[in-house]
Design an enzyme around this catalytic site. Structure first.
Site, PDB file in Angstrom:
ATOM      1  NE  ARG A  57      30.635  62.509  37.351  1.00 55.05           N
ATOM      2  CZ  ARG A  57      30.559  62.797  36.646  1.00 55.05           C
ATOM      3  NH1 ARG A  57      30.567  62.804  35.329  1.00 55.05           N
ATOM      4  NH2 ARG A  57      29.703  64.049  36.996  1.00 55.05           N
ATOM      5  CE1 TYR A 110      37.406  37.879  38.949  1.00 57.95           C
ATOM      6  CE2 TYR A 110      35.467  39.693  37.900  1.00 57.95           C
ATOM      7  CZ  TYR A 110      36.777  39.267  38.733  1.00 57.95           C
ATOM      8  OH  TYR A 110      36.776  39.816  39.832  1.00 57.95           O
ATOM      9  CG  ASP A 182      41.203  41.325  31.389  1.00 57.94           C
ATOM     10  OD1 ASP A 182      41.828  41.181  31.631  1.00 57.94           O
ATOM     11  OD2 ASP A 182      39.786  40.878  32.204  1.00 57.94           O
ATOM     12  CE  LYS A 207      42.209  41.186  40.624  1.00 60.35           C
ATOM     13  NZ  LYS A 207      41.116  40.191  38.925  1.00 60.35           N
TER      14      LYS A 207
END
Ligand SMILES: *Cc1c(COP(=O)(O)O)cnc(C)c1O
Length: 392
Positions: A57, A110, A182, A207
């Site tokens: 992590r 988005y 973004d 994407k």
């Protein structure tokens, strides 16, 4: 790899480090934890005095390779790979917004990037204002004394509106505000917001970066070491890290970004021209068409118009529905940026959770159909659309 390597060389080599077995590709370090050579070395790792790995992590060689690669492509100091694009968005919100703070965001973003502010961050006392960020005066007017972030998506999802990154950065910095971009729709192949003044860039790697519609993921790139360190600590504490197996797949997809983008963009340009002259089409928004309201700006800040097209049919939503129900090659599916063509209806799908009024204000009209152009042969893509139009 030399420091001044060009974009395509970086795509293939950036992030890969020498490794005991001289593997050409960074392997999947499928481990949750790493052993220390000694108690002292473990102490150094935790103190940050050693760059050894501790626990996945907190960092893993496979995810680090991807982080370094995307950071190098975006021209940032470091990357932060996360479980999804939304984990990238929320990590940034968590890092810079708190009780009593305010964010100015693009009205058309988005869907969940907006919904999470309105539904969830509002519960913690975070205020948000959504404006058409392609109009810089509206952004300026929305700034308040407690504004911490200007958050833009350009081109925006799904209106393909272009926001001027340079002007937004100047405005933000004049007020001591950070500019977040973004960059999912363009990818670093077509647009590098940090070079234009942005402070932090993010991607849904689901994407174009991965490009094969088989992994969900996200990445953040910071411009300064301070921002990188801070965002990394928020991510590791919140727990939105990317898994090494996921990172391996995204790194593999990333290598062909340029050639996928070029081919998809070439197809998109032809398709946009075809749609614009079609008698059943009311309007087309594509940055490569001179009819796009910000055609000149797109030419200036992007290295190409990309592969996303939005259009409306003269018959409105019903006609759009008929078109979507009759395409055979393009899949009727949300998501974008993969090698395959996808078609969807934002008002009832990706942006369904937004109120009707907000959708209208953001330009997400009922007749808007979004097309993510793939890398199939153009003749087959257009033939598919042509045959679907006969039912409209
Ligand atoms: C898909 C997408 C996101 C969210 O990414 P996920 O990987 O689905 O969580 C954020 N921004 C844009 C522009 C997107 O297209």
């Amino acid at each position: 790899m030399k420091k001044d390597a060009k974009f395509n060389t970086k795509l293939i080599h950036a992030g890969h480090k020498p490794e005991p077995y001289h593997s050409v590709i960074t392997p999947i370090y499928q481990t949750s934890t790493f052993s220390f050579e000694s108690a002292e070395q473990g102490e150094d790792c935790f103190a940050g005095d050693s760059d050894g790995y501790i626990y996945t992590r907190l960092g893993n060689p496979t995810t680090r390779a991807l982080e370094d690669a995307v950071a190098s492509l975006e021209g940032g100091v470091g990357g932060i790979a996360v479980a999804s694009g939304m984990a990238a968005v929320t990590t940034i919100y968590m890092a810079y917004l708190g009780a009593g703070s305010h964010i100015v965001s693009s009205a058309a973003v988005y869907g969940p990037s907006r919904v999470v502010l309105e539904k969830h961050f509002s519960r913690f006392g975070v205020e948000s204002t959504f404006v058409d960020t392609s109009l810089i005066d509206l952004v300026a007017a929305a700034i308040k004394p407690n504004t911490k972030l200007i958050y833009i998506e350009t081109p925006a999802n799904p209106t393909i509106a272009i926001t001027d990154i340079v002007s937004c950065a100047e405005l933000a910095h004049k007020h001591g505000i950070l500019l977040i971009v973004d960059n999912t729709f363009c990818s670093p192949y077509l647009q590098r917001p940090l070079e234009l003044g942005a402070d932090v860039v993010l991607h849904s790697t689901t994407k174009f970066i991965n490009g094969h519609a088989d992994v969900v993921g996200g990445v953040i790139v910071a411009k300064t070491p301070e921002a990188h360190k801070f965002l990394y600590s928020v991510m590791t504490n919140m727990g939105g890290n990317m898994d090494p197996h996921q990172a391996f797949l995204v790194s593999r997809g990333l290598k062909t970004l340029s050639i996928r983008m070029e081919r998809a963009q070439e197809n998109a340009m032809k398709l946009a021209v075809y749609l614009e002259q079609h008698p059943k089409v009311a309007w087309v928004l594509y940055p490569g068409l001179t009819s796009h309201p910000q055609y000149e700006l797109a030419k200036k800040q992007q290295d190409g118009p990309g592969a996303m097209i939005s259009f409306g049919l003269k018959g409105g939503l019903e006609a759009g529905r008929t078109l979507m129900n009759n395409v055979k090659l393009a899949a009727l599916a949300v998501s974008l940026g993969g090698v395959e063509s996808l078609i969807q209806h934002p008002a009832s799908m990706t942006h369904a959770k937004m109120s009707y009024v907000d959708k209208q204000k953001a330009g997400i009209t009922d007749d808007l159909v979004r097309f993510s152009v793939g890398i199939e042969d153009y003749e087959d893509i257009v033939e598919d659309i042509q045959q679907a139009f006969t039912y409209v």
